[in-house]
Design a protein around this motif. Structure first.
Motif, PDB file in Angstrom:
ATOM      1  N   GLU A 279     -36.496   0.036 -55.365  1.00  0.00           N
ATOM      2  CA  GLU A 279     -35.940  -1.321 -55.290  1.00  0.00           C
ATOM      3  C   GLU A 279     -37.013  -2.374 -55.040  1.00  0.00           C
ATOM      4  OE1 GLU A 279     -32.284  -2.025 -53.159  1.00  0.00           O
ATOM      5  OE2 GLU A 279     -31.524  -1.493 -55.131  1.00  0.00           O
TER       6      GLU A 279
ATOM      7  N   LEU B 218     -38.036  -4.496 -58.072  1.00  0.00           N
ATOM      8  CA  LEU B 218     -37.070  -5.300 -58.811  1.00  0.00           C
ATOM      9  C   LEU B 218     -37.345  -6.807 -58.773  1.00  0.00           C
ATOM     10  CD1 LEU B 218     -34.399  -4.672 -60.288  1.00  0.00           C
ATOM     11  CD2 LEU B 218     -33.268  -5.357 -58.212  1.00  0.00           C
TER      12      LEU B 218
ATOM     13  N   ALA C 224     -32.786  -8.371 -63.777  1.00  0.00           N
ATOM     14  CA  ALA C 224     -32.570  -8.074 -62.359  1.00  0.00           C
ATOM     15  C   ALA C 224     -31.193  -7.460 -62.136  1.00  0.00           C
ATOM     16  CB  ALA C 224     -32.737  -9.341 -61.531  1.00  0.00           C
ATOM     17  N   LEU C 225     -30.169  -8.062 -62.725  1.00  0.00           N
ATOM     18  CA  LEU C 225     -28.819  -7.575 -62.457  1.00  0.00           C
ATOM     19  C   LEU C 225     -28.599  -6.197 -63.069  1.00  0.00           C
ATOM     20  CD1 LEU C 225     -26.767 -10.842 -62.907  1.00  0.00           C
ATOM     21  CD2 LEU C 225     -27.580  -9.773 -60.830  1.00  0.00           C
ATOM     22  N   TYR C 226     -29.077  -6.031 -64.302  1.00  0.00           N
ATOM     23  CA  TYR C 226     -28.838  -4.746 -64.987  1.00  0.00           C
ATOM     24  C   TYR C 226     -29.563  -3.618 -64.252  1.00  0.00           C
ATOM     25  CZ  TYR C 226     -27.255  -2.387 -69.238  1.00  0.00           C
ATOM     26  OH  TYR C 226     -26.597  -1.604 -70.134  1.00  0.00           O
TER      27      TYR C 226
ATOM     28  N   LEU D 216     -30.573  -3.650 -61.224  1.00  0.00           N
ATOM     29  CA  LEU D 216     -30.015  -3.436 -59.878  1.00  0.00           C
ATOM     30  C   LEU D 216     -28.805  -2.522 -59.966  1.00  0.00           C
ATOM     31  CD1 LEU D 216     -29.989  -4.001 -56.862  1.00  0.00           C
ATOM     32  CD2 LEU D 216     -28.395  -5.836 -57.290  1.00  0.00           C
ATOM     33  N   LEU D 217     -28.021  -2.674 -61.038  1.00  0.00           N
ATOM     34  CA  LEU D 217     -26.880  -1.776 -61.205  1.00  0.00           C
ATOM     35  C   LEU D 217     -27.369  -0.333 -61.217  1.00  0.00           C
ATOM     36  CD1 LEU D 217     -23.860  -1.414 -61.793  1.00  0.00           C
ATOM     37  CD2 LEU D 217     -24.430  -1.414 -64.194  1.00  0.00           C
TER      38      LEU D 217
ATOM     39  N   VAL E 210     -28.431   0.629 -57.579  1.00  0.00           N
ATOM     40  CA  VAL E 210     -27.376   0.913 -56.595  1.00  0.00           C
ATOM     41  C   VAL E 210     -26.678   2.243 -56.909  1.00  0.00           C
ATOM     42  CG1 VAL E 210     -26.946  -1.435 -55.831  1.00  0.00           C
ATOM     43  CG2 VAL E 210     -25.722  -0.564 -57.807  1.00  0.00           C
ATOM     44  N   LEU E 211     -26.597   2.579 -58.188  1.00  0.00           N
ATOM     45  CA  LEU E 211     -26.062   3.911 -58.522  1.00  0.00           C
ATOM     46  C   LEU E 211     -26.980   4.981 -57.955  1.00  0.00           C
ATOM     47  CD1 LEU E 211     -24.859   3.412 -62.189  1.00  0.00           C
ATOM     48  CD2 LEU E 211     -23.489   3.573 -60.135  1.00  0.00           C
TER      49      LEU E 211
END
Lengths: 501, 163, 502
Positions: A151, A154, A177-179, A181-182, A185-186
């Motif tokens: 992380e 990122l 960033a959002l993709y 981060l998904l 988090v998985l």
């Protein structure tokens, strides 16, 4: 503390401290110089890591992960987090590649800071932070620590794209960033699925499954596999990549393609396959099919692509497809192909992005329709582009060959109708790879110079040559002597395949 | 120019005959007769070649200015284009592949990426719709709280009672 | 049974200190003509309360106001942590209000007195051992806030916010009281421990619909205090209407109060079979709605308000693991409670840092303004901007602010220990939505001013950027301390985890 442990700490501490110093120094050029020195020292610290005990001398079966050096300190017992670092043949080539590419990018930034309004100082500091995250990911032998470093990368990468990128950089950076981060988090959920079931986050103990029940392994592999598939990226989870690459500044693209994607494939081999081997066997056909789909789809899209950096970005999708196909076979040949494919892609795509950046900076356009005849006005640049493209299409004797060829070989060797078909399709994808790279060369280097290209002067800056020469040499060296990578990786891969049975 | 041409032409014409020399065939380790199997497969093309050479020579003798290939008539262009194999390839391989490539690119941008972007826009839209619900005046807010408490309480009683 | 109880005054010392602060502030306001006097007294009192709580807490658990084994006031490790946090948050908010008070926006004496009263409620809340003490303490915490929210002179929004807050709050308190009364009717007890033991002993009570209704009503009333959906509608309007420091207090201390109250009843009194599903549902709703609506906010404080609604969802999430049988083993329960407390601690530190940075970037006494007002602020004040960005990134749960990362990790870990993988996935997806708006706010801080962006590439000089006033020393110190604490607990999260598990 042994020398190896000092080196492990130095590998992370030098760029971290370097980033802090660079951020605090008031003078821009001096700060960039300090950053480059820090990156150089980091590379120096990684090189001696290769010395270290390789054998297993104690009694009993050898563990599946046998680091040359390791450092194990408690950090947060409440979260099962230990500061556990180590390096072995699987991670070492990637560690050196990361340190090398970061150094080249810092040196390049010394010469040229991309437009976009940000200071060069901040860019170098961010590059060093990204380096800390990537190196930490490759060195971590603790699942939670691995996640934490995963992380770290990122947001600095987001800032590099958003601060120094092209005209549509904010959207691209946000998507990146959002993709991703998904994905991460998985990864977090997957990590704790494993940790909650096994009661430990120690990768050395966990590799091989550690007696996890089958259901847990399937759930863990699904989550971890998805997480790494986003990062790698595996088709159809790849769409953050072209936008990010197209908008990122040259150094950002180089780091992104060169080493950041490797976090995904490395994680897949070391974490997902290592920790949940039953899950890996269960999901291998799906992974293989998606990998081949990535190869074919990536190549086809490249064939219809009209923008230079976007084309190279999509070529990464195809190349990472070969790497993932190698992993999906779960054989020693396949894993070796994946590792060398990883390194080769890092070197060659790094070079390609440097060259694409140089062309775009000079011609002020990346549209293939507006580029032609580069060999007339800038023969050396065109020659290097030709070299990189040919290396990328997997010409024997250059680095790209081994990974692609042996991924196909591994699939065919695996046997059965499914894997043979996959091997054949991957080979067709390899032919398509050659097609789009030759199309790229024909469009950009051949023909009459277009107005955009006509303005280009033939000279190359010394800084550019300095940044590119190591990559050219490495592409040749790995191509002629693949044992540079395969030799160090042979034992750890054999051990990993041993626990997969 | 003559020297290199000679240097290349003479071996090109003669080296093939080396296949009949035992020292060469022995070196190559080929089984006896393998390299020089004189059968119909070898003789037929040779004969056709000889006929072709003879016809071309005869045509040339008749009219030195004309192209002997004209004798082929409508077949001439076909032969000249290598039996149109390039066109066959273009029609069977290149065009479908480029069409497929355009399709793949469009699908990637519209469907795969469209799904991703759509998710983002969907979240934005949902956020907007939910935000719209919150622009309520005080009485409605108080009623909302009471209604929420009532509903969740009821749900808990019903589900909790059933469990 | 003797009617004269022996009172353990040592256990009550933190409460005395907090209440004494309030009284002294009033006296100071009356007797000393200088405006700084009440501020100084309140600050000193907050420090004393924090020290007192820490010292009493270090000496092991002390109880008083006991009837047989049931005590109404139990000052243990958790209470000490809550007391220290409340006192420090009050101190921080006092420091943040300096500029607004100096600008004459609110009467200083009243402001400090009300804040000290609220702090008293918070300190007692941590130690509450029965439902009545709990509700009274919570009201003591909340009542002064109605006035504080409306204390901005000449602001209609402020008065409106106060009224909304007041009405909705009263409704919620009524709901809680109704629940407590029903629970008393079913069990005949009000002490948390006694009710818990009784419900654990007599399982047949759980089959009475009244019990379920009572439990649900208590939970829902308390959910209002943490601004959980669907009892959250007051929060954005109230935060935005209130003076900035009060909004900071609302989103940190007041929210912490709600969490402490919820934890007290869930952990000690109410049956997990009923609370678990309700809390899981509340958590999912709260984080999802909070995050989605935050995506569309254009005003800074409203964005932070919605984000703090979402954060309440993450705090409640670990308790949702109680919904499953696997989440009700002793270990998993302890982990869930500890995770909720730990997340709350990480959250209040980061949230205070974010509000401190916002106060520092805005002119004295101004409201939060819109996102555009903050555009490029970090280019003018790099340190404050960096601290703001760090706090926001931490709230999003990402490095380099490790505190936020470990907060997220703690929640996910507790959920998976309790077998609630689906809830962990919901938390994970919400973290992604959350990042979208935190990034928007944080990247706006570093964006070039709007006109420069339009003429990018050309040599366009940026127009006169909105002036960023030099913040007062106390604000900067608060920001620095909050940021340093966030960094420190980021590197040593075990400290927080240990405190939370006590």
């Amino acid at each position: 503390m042994s020398l190896g442990q000092v080196l492990l700490v130095a590998t992370l501490a030098v760029p971290a401290v370097g980033a802090a110093v660079v951020a605090l120094l008031p003078r821009d050029r001096a700060a960039r110089l300090v950053g480059t020195v820090a990156a150089g020292l980091t590379l120096l610290a990684t090189l001696p890591l290769a010395t270290g005990g390789r054998g297993w001398t104690a009694y009993g079966a050898a563990p599946a992960v046998l680091p040359w050096h390791r450092l194990d300190l408690p950090w947060v017992p409440g979260l099962d987090l230990r500061f556990h670092l180590g390096v072995d043949g699987i991670s070492y080539p990637l560690v050196v590649l990361t340190a090398l590419l970061t150094l080249l990018c810092c040196a390049y930034t010394l010469w040229k800071v991309p437009d976009g309004g940000g200071s060069g100082r901040a860019l170098v500091a961010l590059l060093l932070v990204v380096e800390v995250g990537i190196l930490g990911t490759f060195l971590a032998l603790d699942l939670v620590l691995f996640f934490a470093f995963f992380e770290v990368v990122l947001l600095p990468m987001y800032a590099i794209i958003a601060g120094w990128g092209g005209p549509d950089r904010r959207r691209a950076a946000r998507k990146f960033a959002l993709y991703t981060l998904l994905g991460s988090v998985l990864l977090l959920v997957g990590v704790y699925v494993v940790v909650a079931a096994a009661g430990t986050a120690d990768l050395v103990a966990l590799t091989g499954g550690a007696g996890l029940p089958r259901g847990t392994q399937l759930a863990a592999f699904t989550l971890l596999g998805l997480a790494f598939a986003v990062k790698s990226p595996l088709w159809p989870l790849h769409t953050w990549l072209p936008d990010a690459h197209t908008q990122a500044p040259t150094v950002g693209s180089v780091i992104l393609a060169g080493v950041l994607l490797k976090m995904g494939t490395y994680g897949l081999i070391r974490i997902a396959v290592g920790v949940a081997p039953q899950g890996a066997r269960w999901a291998a056909p799906v992974l293989g099919v998606l990998a081949v789909a990535a190869i074919v789809a990536g190549s086809l899209i490249c064939l219809a692509q009209g923008e230079l950096k976007r084309l190279i970005a999509y070529s990464s999708v195809g190349h990472m497809g070969f790497v993932l196909l190698g992993v999906a076979t779960l054989t020693a040949t396949g894993l070796q192909a994946a590792l060398i494919g990883n390194v080769a892609h890092g070197v060659i795509t790094g070079l390609l992005f440097f060259l694409a950046g140089a062309i775009k900076d000079r011609a002020h356009t990346g549209a293939l329709a507006e580029l032609s005849g580069l060999r007339e006005t800038a023969p050396r640049l065109a020659g290097l582009l030709g070299f990189a493209a040919v290396a990328s299409l997997g010409l024997p004797g250059l680095a790209g060959f081994w990974g692609e060829a042996f991924a196909v070989v591994a699939a065919v060797e695996r046997g059965g109708p499914l894997w043979t078909t996959l091997g054949v399709l991957a080979a067709i994808g390899g032919a398509l790879t050659a097609a789009y790279l030759l199309r790229l060369l024909r469009r950009v280097t051949h023909g009459r110079p277009s107005p955009a290209v006509g303005r280009i002067t033939p000279g190359l800056a010394a800084a550019e040559l300095t940044a590119w020469a190591p990559l050219v040499l490495l592409a040749l060296a790995v191509g002629l002597a693949p044992t540079l990578v395969l030799g160090v990786a042979a034992d750890p891969v054999a051990a990993l395949v041993g626990v997969l049975r | 120019m003559r020297v290199p041409v000679l240097l290349l032409a003479v071996p090109a014409a003669l080296l093939g005959l080396a296949a009949f020399l035992p020292p060469v065939t022995d070196r190559l380790g080929a089984p006896e007769g393998e390299l020089t199997h004189v059968g119909p497969a070898l003789l037929l093309p040779l004969a056709l070649l000889a006929v072709g050479v003879a016809l071309a020579w005869a045509g040339w003798r008749r009219d030195r200015a004309a192209d002997p290939a004209r004798a082929l008539g409508p077949l001439g262009p076909v032969f000249a284009a290598g039996f149109m194999l390039d066109d066959v390839q273009r029609a069977l391989v290149v065009r479908p592949v480029t069409a497929l490539a355009r399709l793949a690119r469009a699908a990637d941008e519209r469907v795969v990426d469209g799904a991703v972007e759509g998710t983002g826009r969907g979240a934005q839209g949902l956020g907007g719709a939910l935000a719209g619900l919150h622009r309520a005046a005080l009485p409605r807010a108080a009623v909302g709280v009471l209604a929420g408490a009532l509903l969740i309480g009821l749900a808990a009683v019903l589900i909790g009672g059933a469990a | 049974m003797s009617l004269v109880q022996s009172v353990d005054n040592v256990a009550l010392l933190p409460a005395y200190l907090a209440a004494g602060t309030a009284v002294l502030v009033l006296l100071a306001d009356l007797l000393v003509a200088r405006a700084a006097a009440p501020l100084a007294v309140a600050a000193a009192g907050a420090v004393a309360t924090a020290l007192g709580s820490a010292l009493v807490g270090a000496g092991g658990q002390r109880s008083t106001f006991c009837v047989a084994a049931d005590c109404s006031y139990v000052f243990g490790g958790r209470a000490a942590l809550v007391g220290v946090l409340f006192a420090l948050l009050t101190l921080g908010v006092l420091a943040l209000s300096g500029p607004a008070l100096r600008a004459g926006q609110s009467p200083v004496g009243e402001f400090c007195f009300l804040l000290a009263c609220s702090m008293t409620g918070g300190v007692v809340l941590g130690a509450a051992g029965d439902l009545i003490t709990l509700i009274v303490a919570l009201e003591t915490l909340t009542l002064p806030l109605y006035v504080l929210v409306g204390l901005r002179r000449g602001s209609l929004a402020s008065a409106e916010a106060a009224v909304t807050f007041f009405v909705v709050s009263v409704v919620a308190t009524t709901v809680t009281l109704l629940g407590a009364a029903l629970l008393y009717a079913v069990t005949g007890g009000l002490h948390l421990g006694r009710v818990g033991a009784l419900l654990a002993e007599r399982r047949d009570l759980l089959d009475v619909p009244l019990t379920t209704a009572a439990v649900a009503l208590i939970l829902l009333g308390l959910a209002f205090k943490v601004a959980a959906v669907p009892f959250h509608a007051w929060a954005p309007a109230t935060y935005d209407g209130a003076p900035l420091p009060v909004a900071a207090y609302l989103s940190t201390a007041s929210k912490l109060g709600g969490v402490v109250a919820l934890l007290a009843v869930v952990q000690r009194a109410l049956p997990a079979e009923v609370t678990g599903p309700v809390l899981a549902g509340l958590a999912v709703l709260t984080m999802t709605v909070g995050n989605l609506v935050a995506l569309r906010q254009r005003r800074t404080v409203r964005l932070l308000a919605w984000s703090s609604v979402a954060q309440a969802g993450y705090i409640l999430a670990p308790l949702g693991a109680l919904a499953l049988a696997a989440g009700r083993t002793a270990d998993a329960r302890a982990a869930a409670y500890a995770a909720a407390v730990a997340y709350a601690v990480f959250f209040v530190v980061l949230e205070l840092a974010a509000f401190a940075a916002l106060v520092a970037l805005r002119p004295a006494g101004a409201d939060g303004g819109s996102l555009d007002d903050l555009r490029g602020a970090a280019r003018q004040r790099p340190w404050v901007g960096a601290a703001f960005a760090l706090a926001l990134v931490g709230l999003a749960g990402l490095p380099p602010g490790l505190a936020g990362l470990f907060a997220k990790v703690t929640v996910v870990r507790a959920l998976l220990d309790g077998g609630a993988g689906w809830l962990a996935l919901v938390v994970a997806v919400n973290a992604v939505i959350g990042l979208a708006y935190y990034l928007r706010l944080a990247s706006g801080l570093y964006a070039p001013p709007a006109d420069a962006e339009a003429g990018r590439g050309a040599d366009v000089k940026a127009g006169p950027a909105p002036a960023v006033a030099r913040p007062s020393g106390a604000v900067v110190v608060t920001l620095a301390v909050a940021t340093l604490v966030a960094l420190a607990v980021g590197f040593a999260p075990q400290l927080v985890l240990d405190l939370a598990a006590r």
